[in-house]
Structures are given as structure tokens and as C-alpha cells.
Design a protein around this motif. Structure first.
Motif, PDB file in Angstrom:
ATOM      1  N   MET A   1       0.837  -1.193   0.000  1.00 22.53           N
ATOM      2  CA  MET A   1       0.000   0.000   0.000  1.00 22.53           C
ATOM      3  C   MET A   1       0.876   1.248   0.000  1.00 22.53           C
ATOM      4  N   THR A   2       0.536   2.192  -0.878  1.00 20.10           N
ATOM      5  CA  THR A   2       1.283   3.446  -0.993  1.00 20.10           C
ATOM      6  C   THR A   2       0.306   4.619  -0.975  1.00 20.10           C
ATOM      7  N   SER A   3       0.852   5.803  -0.836  1.00 21.23           N
ATOM      8  CA  SER A   3       0.041   7.014  -0.723  1.00 21.23           C
ATOM      9  C   SER A   3      -0.768   7.283  -1.990  1.00 21.23           C
ATOM     10  N   LYS A   4      -1.956   7.870  -1.821  1.00 21.19           N
ATOM     11  CA  LYS A   4      -2.768   8.303  -2.956  1.00 21.19           C
ATOM     12  C   LYS A   4      -2.264   9.617  -3.542  1.00 21.19           C
ATOM     13  N   GLU A   5      -1.318  10.252  -2.862  1.00 22.57           N
ATOM     14  CA  GLU A   5      -0.887  11.591  -3.256  1.00 22.57           C
ATOM     15  C   GLU A   5       0.217  11.599  -4.310  1.00 22.57           C
ATOM     16  N   HIS A   6       0.763  10.452  -4.671  1.00 24.49           N
ATOM     17  CA  HIS A   6       1.851  10.424  -5.652  1.00 24.49           C
ATOM     18  C   HIS A   6       1.361  10.903  -7.021  1.00 24.49           C
ATOM     19  N   ASN A   7       2.209  11.689  -7.693  1.00 24.57           N
ATOM     20  CA  ASN A   7       1.865  12.202  -9.016  1.00 24.57           C
ATOM     21  C   ASN A   7       2.355  11.312 -10.150  1.00 24.57           C
ATOM     22  N   SER A   8       3.246  10.360  -9.843  1.00 20.23           N
ATOM     23  CA  SER A   8       3.754   9.479 -10.891  1.00 20.23           C
ATOM     24  C   SER A   8       3.945   8.071 -10.346  1.00 20.23           C
ATOM     25  N   GLY A   9       3.983   7.122 -11.281  1.00 22.90           N
ATOM     26  CA  GLY A   9       4.195   5.734 -10.897  1.00 22.90           C
ATOM     27  C   GLY A   9       5.555   5.510 -10.282  1.00 22.90           C
ATOM     28  N   THR A  10       6.558   6.276 -10.720  1.00 27.22           N
ATOM     29  CA  THR A  10       7.900   6.104 -10.177  1.00 27.22           C
ATOM     30  C   THR A  10       7.957   6.518  -8.710  1.00 27.22           C
ATOM     31  N   ASP A  11       7.277   7.604  -8.360  1.00 27.25           N
ATOM     32  CA  ASP A  11       7.214   8.015  -6.957  1.00 27.25           C
ATOM     33  C   ASP A  11       6.538   6.928  -6.117  1.00 27.25           C
ATOM     34  N   ARG A  12       5.530   6.293  -6.673  1.00 30.76           N
ATOM     35  CA  ARG A  12       4.831   5.220  -5.965  1.00 30.76           C
ATOM     36  C   ARG A  12       5.754   4.014  -5.764  1.00 30.76           C
ATOM     37  N   ILE A  13       6.520   3.686  -6.793  1.00 28.41           N
ATOM     38  CA  ILE A  13       7.450   2.564  -6.704  1.00 28.41           C
ATOM     39  C   ILE A  13       8.552   2.848  -5.686  1.00 28.41           C
ATOM     40  N   ASN A  14       8.992   4.084  -5.633  1.00 29.92           N
ATOM     41  CA  ASN A  14      10.030   4.448  -4.664  1.00 29.92           C
ATOM     42  C   ASN A  14       9.553   4.204  -3.235  1.00 29.92           C
ATOM     43  N   GLU A  15       8.309   4.560  -2.940  1.00 32.00           N
ATOM     44  CA  GLU A  15       7.766   4.299  -1.605  1.00 32.00           C
ATOM     45  C   GLU A  15       7.706   2.796  -1.333  1.00 32.00           C
ATOM     46  N   ALA A  16       7.283   2.032  -2.344  1.00 35.31           N
ATOM     47  CA  ALA A  16       7.198   0.583  -2.181  1.00 35.31           C
ATOM     48  C   ALA A  16       8.572  -0.024  -1.938  1.00 35.31           C
ATOM     49  N   ALA A  17       9.586   0.461  -2.682  1.00 35.25           N
ATOM     50  CA  ALA A  17      10.948  -0.059  -2.515  1.00 35.25           C
ATOM     51  C   ALA A  17      11.452   0.176  -1.104  1.00 35.25           C
ATOM     52  N   LYS A  18      11.122   1.335  -0.534  1.00 38.17           N
ATOM     53  CA  LYS A  18      11.525   1.634   0.841  1.00 38.17           C
ATOM     54  C   LYS A  18      10.836   0.681   1.816  1.00 38.17           C
ATOM     55  N   LYS A  19       9.555   0.433   1.600  1.00 34.32           N
ATOM     56  CA  LYS A  19       8.811  -0.455   2.497  1.00 34.32           C
ATOM     57  C   LYS A  19       9.282  -1.908   2.380  1.00 34.32           C
ATOM     58  N   LEU A  20       9.852  -2.250   1.228  1.00 31.35           N
ATOM     59  CA  LEU A  20      10.371  -3.603   1.020  1.00 31.35           C
ATOM     60  C   LEU A  20      11.802  -3.765   1.537  1.00 31.35           C
ATOM     61  N   ASN A  21      12.398  -2.648   2.004  1.00 32.22           N
ATOM     62  CA  ASN A  21      13.767  -2.665   2.567  1.00 32.22           C
ATOM     63  C   ASN A  21      14.789  -3.227   1.589  1.00 32.22           C
ATOM     64  N   LEU A  22      14.686  -2.800   0.322  1.00 36.31           N
ATOM     65  CA  LEU A  22      15.638  -3.252  -0.683  1.00 36.31           C
ATOM     66  C   LEU A  22      16.988  -2.575  -0.484  1.00 36.31           C
ATOM     67  N   ASN A  23      18.051  -3.235  -0.904  1.00 42.14           N
ATOM     68  CA  ASN A  23      19.395  -2.663  -0.820  1.00 42.14           C
ATOM     69  C   ASN A  23      19.569  -1.564  -1.862  1.00 42.14           C
ATOM     70  N   SER A  24      20.478  -0.621  -1.609  1.00 39.33           N
ATOM     71  CA  SER A  24      20.643   0.543  -2.481  1.00 39.33           C
ATOM     72  C   SER A  24      21.078   0.172  -3.890  1.00 39.33           C
ATOM     73  N   ASP A  25      21.795  -0.957  -4.039  1.00 42.02           N
ATOM     74  CA  ASP A  25      22.259  -1.356  -5.369  1.00 42.02           C
ATOM     75  C   ASP A  25      21.366  -2.406  -6.026  1.00 42.02           C
ATOM     76  N   ASP A  26      20.267  -2.778  -5.388  1.00 43.33           N
ATOM     77  CA  ASP A  26      19.319  -3.705  -6.009  1.00 43.33           C
ATOM     78  C   ASP A  26      18.704  -3.052  -7.246  1.00 43.33           C
ATOM     79  N   ILE A  27      18.436  -3.856  -8.255  1.00 44.57           N
ATOM     80  CA  ILE A  27      17.806  -3.365  -9.477  1.00 44.57           C
ATOM     81  C   ILE A  27      16.291  -3.468  -9.346  1.00 44.57           C
ATOM     82  N   VAL A  28      15.626  -2.376  -9.695  1.00 41.06           N
ATOM     83  CA  VAL A  28      14.165  -2.324  -9.676  1.00 41.06           C
ATOM     84  C   VAL A  28      13.670  -2.081 -11.096  1.00 41.06           C
ATOM     85  N   ILE A  29      12.769  -2.935 -11.553  1.00 41.25           N
ATOM     86  CA  ILE A  29      12.134  -2.768 -12.857  1.00 41.25           C
ATOM     87  C   ILE A  29      10.719  -2.250 -12.631  1.00 41.25           C
TER      88      ILE A  29
END
Length: 243
Positions: free
Chosen positions: A62-90
Motif C-alpha cells: 500500500m502506498t500514498s494516494k498523493e503520488h503524481n507518478s508511478g515512479t514516486d509510488r514505486i520508490n515508496e514501495a521499494a523503501k517499504k520492502l527494505n531493498l538494498n541501495s544497489d538492487d535493481i528495480v524494474i
């Protein structure tokens, strides 16, 4: 990891991520395709979407309804998933249910290498005809000699003052490291992004490079009900929205 942004609101095609593709919601069909290539999560802003994803065995964040783009939404999800800084996100768009598995694997490998070599982010293109390129829903891209994007537009680029039969059509998929994803979302250069409604222009406006992979693909991105009809005709599925 593949993260699919699944925002329920859509201006051109209401609730399009729920569009029926042969009895399966479009975003679920996209996720099932992606799950053949890597771990998948849906980044959504509505509990109903999360429940559907869970029903089909897909992880939902679940991510905020306030995001203006899909990339901003994915960034929040990546943080919640505790991914490493060098992990690749598609970032695979929910409206790409026909993007080929072989091309997704190819793009993941391309992104891993190009990010390692210093690219800020990556994306895809394929060649299309002049007639198809005239559609403003089909985003066009021009590239330099090293296959980095110069500009993306809904308009015809380059403008055909002289004969131009083939155009480079952008495909809605992006790749980043977790680090460059976060840096993208911190950029404030949004003037062109807001005009064209193309988030990748935020990176270009800040002088960041986007490495482009040319592929052969018969995929159809579903932006409108007409796209859904074209896809049904091409791939041979039924949909309750087309009856």
C-alpha cells in the motif's frame, strides 16, 4: 525486483487496471507475466486492489494516494520492502499485459549492466510507422548515437519536414537501482513532465541519462478502450468491456 504501480484512477480509461483480459484483471495478467522473470510486487493506492492481488497470490504494497507518478509510488514501495541501495528495480506498467517474457528478461539484464556502467536509468523502444506515431497516446523518443534518450514526446519527433517513415515508440518500462530511483524522486525539474505528462522528462531536464534498449515487440499498451479492442483482436481474448 519488478514493481508494478497500480493506481486505480485513470483519466483516459476509467479504472483501466481492472480491465477484463480474458477473465483476469489487467494488472494481475501483467503481474503473472512478470512473475515468470523475477519477484513481483504491486504498488497500489487502494485496498480493493491489494485484496485482488492477494487473492491471486501477488504481493501488494500500500502506498500514498498523493503520488503524481508511478515512479514516486514505486520508490515508496521499494523503501517499504527494505531493498538494498544497489538492487535493481524494474518498473513495469500495469497496462502492459502483453509485454513478452523474453523481452522482460532481456531488459532486466540490460538494466543491470547499464546501471553498473553509469546510466542513471533505462527504458525501451521499438520502431513504429508514421501512421501509428501520429497517435498522441503513443509516446515517441529520439536517441543519440550511443542510444541514450534525447527527448520523449506525445508529438511527432522528429517533425517530418522531409520524409520520415519510421519512428521510435517508447515502451512503458523503466529500470533503476534503488539508489537512482530515490534520486529520481528527489528531482524538482518537473516543468516538461507536467506539460507532456511524461515522468521520464524529469530525469532528462535534470541532465540525467536514460539508456534505451531497442527491442522487437508486438505488445500493445492499454491506454484506451480502443487499445483494449485492438489487443483483443490481435491476441484473441474476450472482455466484458467489449460486449
Amino acid at each position: 525486483m519488478i514493481i508494478i504501480p497500480a493506481r486505480l484512477a485513470s483519466t483516459r480509461f476509467a479504472n483501466k487496471i481492472l480491465a477484463d483480459i480474458g477473465g483476469i484483471p489487467m494488472f494481475i495478467k501483467t503481474a503473472k507475466l512478470a512473475s515468470k522473470c523475477d519477484e513481483v510486487a504491486i504498488a497500489c493506492d487502494d485496498e480493493a486492489i491489494a485484496q485482488i492481488a492477494t487473492k491471486f497470490g501477488i504481493k501488494a504494497i500500500m502506498t500514498s494516494k498523493e503520488h503524481n507518478s508511478g515512479t514516486d509510488r514505486i520508490n515508496e514501495a521499494a523503501k517499504k520492502l527494505n531493498l538494498n541501495s544497489d538492487d535493481i528495480v524494474i518498473n513495469l506498467q500495469a497496462d502492459e499485459p502483453f509485454f513478452e517474457e523474453k523481452n522482460l528478461i532481456k531488459f532486466k539484464d540490460f538494466t543491470t549492466q547499464r546501471i553498473k556502467d553509469g546510466a542513471f536509468m533505462t527504458s525501451c523502444l521499438k520502431f513504429t510507422s508514421y501512421e501509428e506515431a501520429k497517435n498522441p497516446n503513443l509516446v515517441k523518443v529520439i536517441t543519440d548515437k550511443d542510444d541514450y534518450a534525447i527527448y520523449f514526446s506525445r508529438s511527432l519527433i522528429p517533425y517530418p519536414r522531409s520524409r520520415c517513415d519510421l519512428y521510435k515508440a517508447h515502451i512503458g518500462i523503466y529500470g533503476y537501482s534503488v539508489d537512482t530511483l530515490a534520486r529520481f524522486c528527489s528531482l524538482t525539474t518537473k516543468e516538461l513532465e507536467n506539460i507532456e505528462k511524461l515522468e521520464q522528462l524529469r530525469a532528462l531536464s535534470s541532465g540525467k541519462n536514460i539508456a534505451m534498449l531497442e527491442i522487437n515487440s508486438s505488445s500493445i499498451g492499454i491506454d484506451t478502450i480502443e487499445d483494449l479492442q485492438a489487443a483483443a483482436n490481435k491476441f484473441g481474448f474476450t472482455s466484458t468491456l467489449l460486449r
